[in-house]
Motif scaffolding. Structure first.
Motif, PDB file in Angstrom:
ATOM      1  N   ASN A  62      10.830  -1.372  16.457  1.00 16.55           N
ATOM      2  CA  ASN A  62      10.513  -2.673  16.271  1.00 16.55           C
ATOM      3  C   ASN A  62      10.144  -3.115  14.695  1.00 16.55           C
ATOM      4  OD1 ASN A  62       8.714  -5.207  16.398  1.00 16.55           O
ATOM      5  ND2 ASN A  62       9.048  -4.810  18.577  1.00 16.55           N
ATOM      6  N   ASP A  63      11.486  -4.465  14.783  1.00 16.22           N
ATOM      7  CA  ASP A  63      11.333  -4.603  14.311  1.00 16.22           C
ATOM      8  C   ASP A  63      10.445  -5.349  12.818  1.00 16.22           C
ATOM      9  OD1 ASP A  63      14.528  -4.456  13.973  1.00 16.22           O
ATOM     10  OD2 ASP A  63      14.438  -6.226  14.639  1.00 16.22           O
ATOM     11  N   ALA A  64       9.188  -5.899  13.587  1.00 17.77           N
ATOM     12  CA  ALA A  64       8.202  -6.541  12.932  1.00 17.77           C
ATOM     13  C   ALA A  64       7.416  -4.832  12.512  1.00 17.77           C
ATOM     14  CB  ALA A  64       7.148  -6.926  14.213  1.00 17.77           C
ATOM     15  N   GLU A  65       7.502  -3.759  13.342  1.00 18.50           N
ATOM     16  CA  GLU A  65       6.459  -2.527  13.023  1.00 18.50           C
ATOM     17  C   GLU A  65       7.230  -2.307  11.154  1.00 18.50           C
ATOM     18  OE1 GLU A  65       6.362  -0.747  15.997  1.00 18.50           O
ATOM     19  OE2 GLU A  65       4.894  -1.217  17.550  1.00 18.50           O
ATOM     20  N   ILE A  66       8.555  -2.574  11.380  1.00 18.02           N
ATOM     21  CA  ILE A  66       8.979  -1.685  10.361  1.00 18.02           C
ATOM     22  C   ILE A  66       8.497  -3.304   8.762  1.00 18.02           C
ATOM     23  CG2 ILE A  66      11.511  -1.532   9.054  1.00 18.02           C
ATOM     24  CD1 ILE A  66      12.414  -1.507  11.572  1.00 18.02           C
ATOM     25  N   VAL A  67       8.449  -4.462   9.101  1.00 20.86           N
ATOM     26  CA  VAL A  67       8.250  -4.839   7.942  1.00 20.86           C
ATOM     27  C   VAL A  67       6.584  -5.018   7.412  1.00 20.86           C
ATOM     28  CG1 VAL A  67       7.731  -7.650   7.880  1.00 20.86           C
ATOM     29  CG2 VAL A  67      10.089  -7.188   8.530  1.00 20.86           C
ATOM     30  N   ASN A  68       5.551  -4.636   8.570  1.00 25.91           N
ATOM     31  CA  ASN A  68       4.666  -4.695   8.721  1.00 25.91           C
ATOM     32  C   ASN A  68       4.197  -3.220   7.746  1.00 25.91           C
ATOM     33  OD1 ASN A  68       1.740  -5.338   9.196  1.00 25.91           O
ATOM     34  ND2 ASN A  68       1.273  -2.978  10.616  1.00 25.91           N
ATOM     35  N   GLU A  69       4.692  -2.291   7.763  1.00 24.43           N
ATOM     36  CA  GLU A  69       4.672  -1.389   7.326  1.00 24.43           C
ATOM     37  C   GLU A  69       5.478  -2.012   5.855  1.00 24.43           C
ATOM     38  OE1 GLU A  69       2.924   1.498   7.699  1.00 24.43           O
ATOM     39  OE2 GLU A  69       2.343   0.783   9.636  1.00 24.43           O
ATOM     40  N   TYR A  70       6.487  -2.422   5.319  1.00 23.10           N
ATOM     41  CA  TYR A  70       6.833  -2.483   4.578  1.00 23.10           C
ATOM     42  C   TYR A  70       6.155  -3.119   3.571  1.00 23.10           C
ATOM     43  CZ  TYR A  70       9.836  -5.195   1.206  1.00 23.10           C
ATOM     44  OH  TYR A  70      10.605  -4.974  -0.036  1.00 23.10           O
ATOM     45  N   ILE A  71       5.298  -4.334   4.112  1.00 29.08           N
ATOM     46  CA  ILE A  71       4.320  -4.989   3.272  1.00 29.08           C
ATOM     47  C   ILE A  71       3.110  -4.392   2.523  1.00 29.08           C
ATOM     48  CG2 ILE A  71       2.250  -7.737   2.909  1.00 29.08           C
ATOM     49  CD1 ILE A  71       4.774  -7.531   5.728  1.00 29.08           C
ATOM     50  N   SER A  72       2.835  -2.758   3.437  1.00 26.61           N
ATOM     51  CA  SER A  72       1.793  -2.177   1.950  1.00 26.61           C
ATOM     52  C   SER A  72       2.538  -1.070   1.521  1.00 26.61           C
ATOM     53  CB  SER A  72       0.609  -1.507   3.437  1.00 26.61           C
ATOM     54  OG  SER A  72       1.167  -2.820   4.204  1.00 26.61           O
ATOM     55  N   SER A  73       3.258  -1.076   1.235  1.00 27.55           N
ATOM     56  CA  SER A  73       4.793   0.013   0.900  1.00 27.55           C
ATOM     57  C   SER A  73       4.245  -0.017  -0.612  1.00 27.55           C
ATOM     58  CB  SER A  73       6.051   0.075   1.171  1.00 27.55           C
ATOM     59  OG  SER A  73       6.628  -0.643   1.043  1.00 27.55           O
ATOM     60  N   ARG A  74       5.352   0.746  -1.640  1.00 31.00           N
ATOM     61  CA  ARG A  74       5.365   0.636  -2.980  1.00 31.00           C
ATOM     62  C   ARG A  74       6.830  -0.280  -3.320  1.00 31.00           C
ATOM     63  NH1 ARG A  74       6.388   5.421  -6.714  1.00 31.00           N
ATOM     64  NH2 ARG A  74       7.473   4.499  -8.395  1.00 31.00           N
ATOM     65  N   ILE A  76       7.877  -2.880  -2.030  1.00 29.47           N
ATOM     66  CA  ILE A  76       7.717  -4.083  -1.899  1.00 29.47           C
ATOM     67  C   ILE A  76       6.471  -4.818  -2.897  1.00 29.47           C
ATOM     68  CG2 ILE A  76       5.682  -4.392  -0.506  1.00 29.47           C
ATOM     69  CD1 ILE A  76       6.537  -7.465   0.398  1.00 29.47           C
ATOM     70  N   VAL A  77       5.747  -3.483  -4.199  1.00 33.16           N
ATOM     71  CA  VAL A  77       4.936  -3.949  -4.533  1.00 33.16           C
ATOM     72  C   VAL A  77       5.988  -4.075  -6.094  1.00 33.16           C
ATOM     73  CG1 VAL A  77       3.205  -2.752  -6.451  1.00 33.16           C
ATOM     74  CG2 VAL A  77       3.079  -2.878  -4.284  1.00 33.16           C
ATOM     75  N   VAL A  80       7.734  -7.431  -5.516  1.00 33.23           N
ATOM     76  CA  VAL A  80       7.007  -8.533  -5.700  1.00 33.23           C
ATOM     77  C   VAL A  80       6.564  -8.784  -7.415  1.00 33.23           C
ATOM     78  CG1 VAL A  80       4.899  -9.439  -5.761  1.00 33.23           C
ATOM     79  CG2 VAL A  80       6.347  -8.674  -3.435  1.00 33.23           C
ATOM     80  N   ASP A  81       6.520  -7.508  -7.924  1.00 37.22           N
ATOM     81  CA  ASP A  81       6.262  -7.205  -9.452  1.00 37.22           C
ATOM     82  C   ASP A  81       6.893  -7.413  -9.865  1.00 37.22           C
ATOM     83  OD1 ASP A  81       4.691  -6.581 -11.562  1.00 37.22           O
ATOM     84  OD2 ASP A  81       5.285  -4.990 -11.535  1.00 37.22           O
ATOM     85  N   ALA A  82       7.868  -7.699 -10.290  1.00 40.61           N
ATOM     86  CA  ALA A  82       9.764  -8.385 -10.814  1.00 40.61           C
ATOM     87  C   ALA A  82       9.231  -9.611 -10.609  1.00 40.61           C
ATOM     88  CB  ALA A  82      10.604  -6.946 -10.541  1.00 40.61           C
ATOM     89  N   ALA A 141      -2.306 -16.790  -5.946  1.00 39.81           N
ATOM     90  CA  ALA A 141      -2.171 -16.136  -4.508  1.00 39.81           C
ATOM     91  C   ALA A 141      -0.836 -16.791  -3.860  1.00 39.81           C
ATOM     92  CB  ALA A 141      -3.905 -16.882  -4.003  1.00 39.81           C
ATOM     93  N   ARG A 142      -0.971 -18.165  -3.939  1.00 39.34           N
ATOM     94  CA  ARG A 142       0.082 -18.492  -3.213  1.00 39.34           C
ATOM     95  C   ARG A 142       2.009 -18.183  -3.275  1.00 39.34           C
ATOM     96  NH1 ARG A 142       1.430 -25.210  -2.604  1.00 39.34           N
ATOM     97  NH2 ARG A 142       1.695 -25.235  -4.634  1.00 39.34           N
ATOM     98  N   ARG A 143       1.519 -18.000  -5.168  1.00 40.73           N
ATOM     99  CA  ARG A 143       2.933 -17.175  -5.460  1.00 40.73           C
ATOM    100  C   ARG A 143       3.417 -15.699  -4.974  1.00 40.73           C
ATOM    101  NH1 ARG A 143       3.104 -17.059 -11.304  1.00 40.73           N
ATOM    102  NH2 ARG A 143       4.352 -15.778 -10.906  1.00 40.73           N
ATOM    103  N   ILE A 144       2.165 -14.893  -4.963  1.00 43.73           N
ATOM    104  CA  ILE A 144       2.106 -13.733  -4.557  1.00 43.73           C
ATOM    105  C   ILE A 144       2.460 -14.165  -2.715  1.00 43.73           C
ATOM    106  CG2 ILE A 144       1.297 -11.497  -3.412  1.00 43.73           C
ATOM    107  CD1 ILE A 144      -0.168 -12.327  -6.519  1.00 43.73           C
ATOM    108  N   ASN A 145       2.416 -14.784  -2.389  1.00 44.70           N
ATOM    109  CA  ASN A 145       2.752 -14.681  -0.920  1.00 44.70           C
ATOM    110  C   ASN A 145       4.465 -15.369  -0.010  1.00 44.70           C
ATOM    111  OD1 ASN A 145       0.681 -14.013   0.536  1.00 44.70           O
ATOM    112  ND2 ASN A 145      -0.335 -15.896   1.396  1.00 44.70           N
ATOM    113  N   GLU A 146       4.807 -16.507  -1.667  1.00 39.72           N
ATOM    114  CA  GLU A 146       5.907 -16.723  -1.335  1.00 39.72           C
ATOM    115  C   GLU A 146       7.476 -16.133  -1.895  1.00 39.72           C
ATOM    116  OE1 GLU A 146       6.039 -19.627  -4.176  1.00 39.72           O
ATOM    117  OE2 GLU A 146       5.697 -21.214  -2.461  1.00 39.72           O
ATOM    118  N   ALA A 147       6.351 -14.397  -2.417  1.00 39.04           N
ATOM    119  CA  ALA A 147       6.871 -13.369  -2.947  1.00 39.04           C
ATOM    120  C   ALA A 147       7.714 -12.501  -1.877  1.00 39.04           C
ATOM    121  CB  ALA A 147       6.755 -12.932  -4.924  1.00 39.04           C
ATOM    122  N   ILE A 148       6.220 -12.402  -1.174  1.00 35.43           N
ATOM    123  CA  ILE A 148       6.533 -11.540   0.273  1.00 35.43           C
ATOM    124  C   ILE A 148       7.005 -11.454   1.364  1.00 35.43           C
ATOM    125  CG2 ILE A 148       4.503 -10.401   1.812  1.00 35.43           C
ATOM    126  CD1 ILE A 148       2.868 -10.770  -0.123  1.00 35.43           C
TER     127      ILE A 148
END
Length: 358
Positions: A62-74, A76-77, A80-82, A141-148
């Motif tokens: 499922n695409d949503a499950e892939i994105v869900n795992e991606y948001i907790s992965s290195r 996306i960090v 977003v850090d860049a 906090a909002r900037r980080i969510n926008e980057a996510i």
């Protein structure tokens, strides 16, 4: 003794922890974000009966499950850090070792800290991903969510593009296989016609059967005429002799025509030839239908590739907090007090049991 141990082991740590939370810990603000992955269903009506028979469905995540795992992965960090400099955002407090990021933090440490401040929940039934991000300022906090949101949208676009390319590639492979099969069936039919020197055995047999039927009808008429002659003349009569010769000639012709139905010479059965021809013709028709279907599927895959089959639907855009809700000081104090009191009680029970057993 009991009161002193309680004051030292429970009351004093809770007091120090409370002083830290209210005197040292910086206020934190949260930003909410919610979205889901939507995909357009490809209409299968044009696929027809053959497509329903030959379609093979493969299981995909499922695409949503892939994105869900991606948001907790290195991954996306790092992205977003860049974009927003996570290290700079979470090192803002001058002194807050518990809730801020350490000075010398590697990507592994930053990923662990990320999973502390970015809380992701996934609703299986609705497919909605909810994200709550905590930072030391509402804007951060909002900037980080926008980057996510931006990184997740880019991932969905990559998944959609990969799916489109795979669909076109597999449809092209199916078309090549169908075309090769069609050429092979046509060649087999051509070899059959060259072997038996006949274009359509069914038409040829139908023609020969027509001749045989006409001869049998003529034989029946000749037999009737001879019988009529025998009613008033003898068998030695010239007319009876001629009628008998005619009957013999027709009978010989019928026998010869029946022999000719064994197309190609001796040892060849007409039923086998016609059966082989019908099988080749059926295979050719099926191959032609499969080729037409594969051509249609390739056109559909290319048409689907021109539009976005997957897209990210935002339900709650990144919010901007008006007041600080974190850290939840009273909750943290209560949890610390309950844990210390429980540990102190267990320690006292063990201590008095050991003392009484001596």
């Amino acid at each position: 003794m009991l009161r002193l141990s309680f004051l030292v082991c429970v009351a004093l740590p809770v007091l120090l922890w409370s002083a830290y939370l209210f005197g040292v810990a910086e206020d934190q603000y949260h930003s909410e974000l919610a979205f889901s992955i939507r995909s357009e269903e490809i209409a299968s009506a044009a696929a027809g009966i053959l497509g329903a028979i030959t379609q093979v469905s493969g299981g995909v995540a499922n695409d949503a499950e892939i994105v869900n795992e991606y948001i907790s992965s290195r991954a996306i960090v790092e992205e977003v850090d860049a974009e927003v400099d996570l290290a700079g955002i979470y090192r803002k407090p001058a002194f807050d070792p518990v809730f801020s990021l350490g000075g010398d933090s590697r990507i592994e440490d930053l990923t662990d800290f990320w999973n502390r401040v970015v809380h992701v929940s996934y609703e299986n039934r609705s497919g909605i991903i909810n994200i709550r991000t905590v930072a030391f300022t509402p804007e951060d906090a909002r900037r980080i969510n926008e980057a996510i949101l931006s990184s997740s949208n880019a991932l969905v676009n990559r998944l959609s593009e990969q799916a489109r390319q795979d669909a076109i590639r597999y449809a092209a492979i199916d078309l090549d296989e169908a075309e090769a099969n069609l050429r092979q069936q046509r060649q087999q039919l051509a070899d059959f016609r060259a072997q038996y020197h006949i274009v359509d055995p069914e038409a040829d047999v139908a023609g020969q059967l027509g001749v045989l039927t006409a001869l049998q009808s003529e034989l029946a008429q000749a037999l009737v005429e001879r019988d009529m002659l025998l009613t008033y003349v003898s068998e030695d009569d010239q007319r009876v002799v001629q009628a008998t010769r005619r009957i013999d000639a027709i009978t010989a012709r019928i026998a010869e025509e029946r022999t000719n139905l064994g197309i190609g010479g001796e040892g060849v059965n007409i039923a086998d030839v016609v059966g082989e021809y019908e099988g080749l013709r059926t295979d050719l028709e099926f191959a032609a239908a499969a080729y037409t279907q594969a051509l249609t599927n390739l056109a559909l895959a290319r048409a689907e590739g021109r539009r976005q089959a997957r897209y990210l639907a935002v339900h709650i855009p990144p919010t901007l907090a008006q007041e600080s809700l974190y850290p939840q000081r009273w909750l943290l104090i209560g949890l610390a007090g309950a844990f210390l009191a429980m540990a102190w009680g267990i320690a006292m029970i063990v201590y008095y049991n050991i003392r009484d057993s001596r």
